[in-house]
Design a protein around this motif. Structure first.
Motif, short mmCIF file in Angstrom:
data_model
loop_
_atom_site.label_atom_id
_atom_site.label_comp_id
_atom_site.label_asym_id
_atom_site.label_seq_id
_atom_site.Cartn_x
_atom_site.Cartn_y
_atom_site.Cartn_z
N LEU A 73 -18.92 12.67 -0.36
CA LEU A 73 -19.17 11.37 -0.98
C LEU A 73 -17.87 10.67 -1.38
CD1 LEU A 73 -22.27 12.21 -3.20
CD2 LEU A 73 -22.22 10.70 -1.20
N PHE A 74 -16.96 11.44 -1.96
CA PHE A 74 -15.68 10.88 -2.39
C PHE A 74 -14.90 10.36 -1.18
CE2 PHE A 74 -11.13 11.75 -3.51
CZ PHE A 74 -10.99 10.75 -4.44
N PHE A 75 -14.77 11.20 -0.15
CA PHE A 75 -14.02 10.82 1.03
C PHE A 75 -14.73 9.69 1.78
CE2 PHE A 75 -11.99 11.69 5.22
CZ PHE A 75 -10.69 11.52 4.81
N GLY A 76 -16.07 9.73 1.81
CA GLY A 76 -16.83 8.66 2.45
C GLY A 76 -16.62 7.32 1.77
N ALA A 77 -16.56 7.32 0.45
CA ALA A 77 -16.32 6.07 -0.29
C ALA A 77 -14.94 5.52 0.03
CB ALA A 77 -16.47 6.31 -1.79
N VAL A 78 -13.95 6.38 0.08
CA VAL A 78 -12.59 5.93 0.40
C VAL A 78 -12.53 5.39 1.82
CG1 VAL A 78 -10.21 6.70 0.73
CG2 VAL A 78 -11.48 7.45 -1.27
N MET A 79 -13.09 6.14 2.76
CA MET A 79 -13.06 5.71 4.17
C MET A 79 -13.94 4.47 4.39
SD MET A 79 -10.93 7.48 5.80
CE MET A 79 -9.90 7.83 4.39
N GLY A 80 -15.00 4.32 3.60
CA GLY A 80 -15.81 3.11 3.68
C GLY A 80 -15.00 1.88 3.31
N GLY A 81 -14.18 2.03 2.28
CA GLY A 81 -13.29 0.93 1.90
C GLY A 81 -12.29 0.59 2.98
N ILE A 82 -11.76 1.63 3.62
CA ILE A 82 -10.80 1.40 4.71
C ILE A 82 -11.50 0.75 5.91
CG2 ILE A 82 -9.35 2.61 6.39
CD1 ILE A 82 -8.60 4.55 4.12
N ALA A 85 -12.16 -3.02 5.09
CA ALA A 85 -10.98 -3.84 4.82
C ALA A 85 -10.66 -4.84 5.93
CB ALA A 85 -9.78 -2.94 4.53
N PRO A 86 -10.76 -4.49 7.21
CA PRO A 86 -10.44 -5.49 8.24
C PRO A 86 -11.34 -6.73 8.21
CG PRO A 86 -10.40 -3.30 9.20
CD PRO A 86 -10.96 -3.16 7.81
N PHE A 87 -12.55 -6.59 7.70
CA PHE A 87 -13.43 -7.75 7.61
C PHE A 87 -12.90 -8.78 6.61
CE2 PHE A 87 -16.38 -4.45 9.13
CZ PHE A 87 -16.77 -5.06 10.32
N HIS A 94 -3.76 -14.51 3.83
CA HIS A 94 -2.82 -13.44 3.47
C HIS A 94 -2.65 -13.33 1.96
CE1 HIS A 94 -1.63 -14.05 7.70
NE2 HIS A 94 -1.40 -12.75 7.65
N ILE A 95 -2.52 -14.47 1.33
CA ILE A 95 -2.33 -14.48 -0.13
C ILE A 95 -3.57 -13.95 -0.83
CG2 ILE A 95 -2.36 -16.14 -2.03
CD1 ILE A 95 0.35 -16.42 -1.46
N HIS A 96 -4.74 -14.36 -0.39
CA HIS A 96 -5.98 -13.90 -1.03
C HIS A 96 -6.19 -12.39 -0.83
CE1 HIS A 96 -7.01 -18.30 -0.90
NE2 HIS A 96 -7.22 -17.98 -2.16
N ILE A 97 -5.84 -11.89 0.34
CA ILE A 97 -5.94 -10.44 0.58
C ILE A 97 -4.99 -9.69 -0.35
CG2 ILE A 97 -5.42 -8.62 2.25
CD1 ILE A 97 -6.61 -10.45 4.40
N ALA A 98 -3.76 -10.21 -0.50
CA ALA A 98 -2.80 -9.56 -1.39
C ALA A 98 -3.30 -9.59 -2.84
CB ALA A 98 -1.43 -10.24 -1.27
N ILE A 99 -3.88 -10.70 -3.25
CA ILE A 99 -4.42 -10.81 -4.62
C ILE A 99 -5.58 -9.83 -4.80
CG2 ILE A 99 -5.67 -12.33 -6.22
CD1 ILE A 99 -3.94 -14.65 -5.07
N PHE A 100 -6.50 -9.81 -3.82
CA PHE A 100 -7.65 -8.92 -3.89
C PHE A 100 -7.21 -7.45 -3.95
CE2 PHE A 100 -10.90 -6.33 -1.77
CZ PHE A 100 -11.99 -6.59 -2.59
N SER A 101 -6.29 -7.07 -3.08
CA SER A 101 -5.80 -5.69 -3.06
C SER A 101 -5.11 -5.33 -4.37
CB SER A 101 -4.83 -5.51 -1.89
OG SER A 101 -4.34 -4.20 -1.85
#
Length: 143
Positions: A73-82, A85-87, A94-101
């Motif tokens: 579950l832990f690894f799945g949550a991390v990999m789900g975020g990864i 992310a491309p979406f 670029h600026i909004h992605i940097a702010i969000f991250s």
């Protein structure tokens, strides 16, 4: 980590993880900043990686019969975020992605500082300190 506990190391790892998106945001705002600083900041996140500490924290608090599921579950949550992310690139600049991250990583740091308890029991820390002391004293007794 066995002597001092895992919470402080996890917080330090999350701090290192929070540095790179902030540097990336600064580069997006001020183009005169050398991009090398981003790679330096990004390499900091590998010094103490939150995943390795997270897995040890899970092993401290989850019974061994449920540990595999907890790791999944832990690894799945991390990999789900990864995976998701491309979406973000499709809908954010670029600026909004940097702010969000930056916000996500700083939020994780704040949550860890405020709510993350120490997962390694005091008895185990004392036991690890005694074992470490014996190991350090052993070479001196051989001389």
């Amino acid at each position: 980590a066995d002597v001092h506990g895992r919470r402080g190391i996890q917080i330090l790892g999350l701090f290192f993880l929070s540095v790179s998106p902030i540097v990336f945001l600064l580069i997006q705002i001020n183009h005169s900043i050398n991009p090398t600083w981003f790679f330096v900041a990004e390499s900091l996140s590998s010094v103490i990686h939150f995943l390795s500490i997270g897995f040890t924290q899970l092993s401290d608090v989850v019974a061994s019969k449920h540990r595999a599921a907890a790791y999944g579950l832990f690894f799945g949550a991390v990999m789900g975020g990864i995976a998701l992310a491309p979406f973000l690139a499709a809908v954010l600049s670029h600026i909004h992605i940097a702010i969000f991250s930056s916000c996500v990583r700083i939020s994780a740091l704040v949550i860890a500082i405020v709510w993350l308890p120490e997962t390694l029991p005091l008895e185990k820390r004392i036991e690890a300190a005694e074992v470490r002391k014996c190991q350090l004293d052993e070479p001196a007794s051989r001389k």
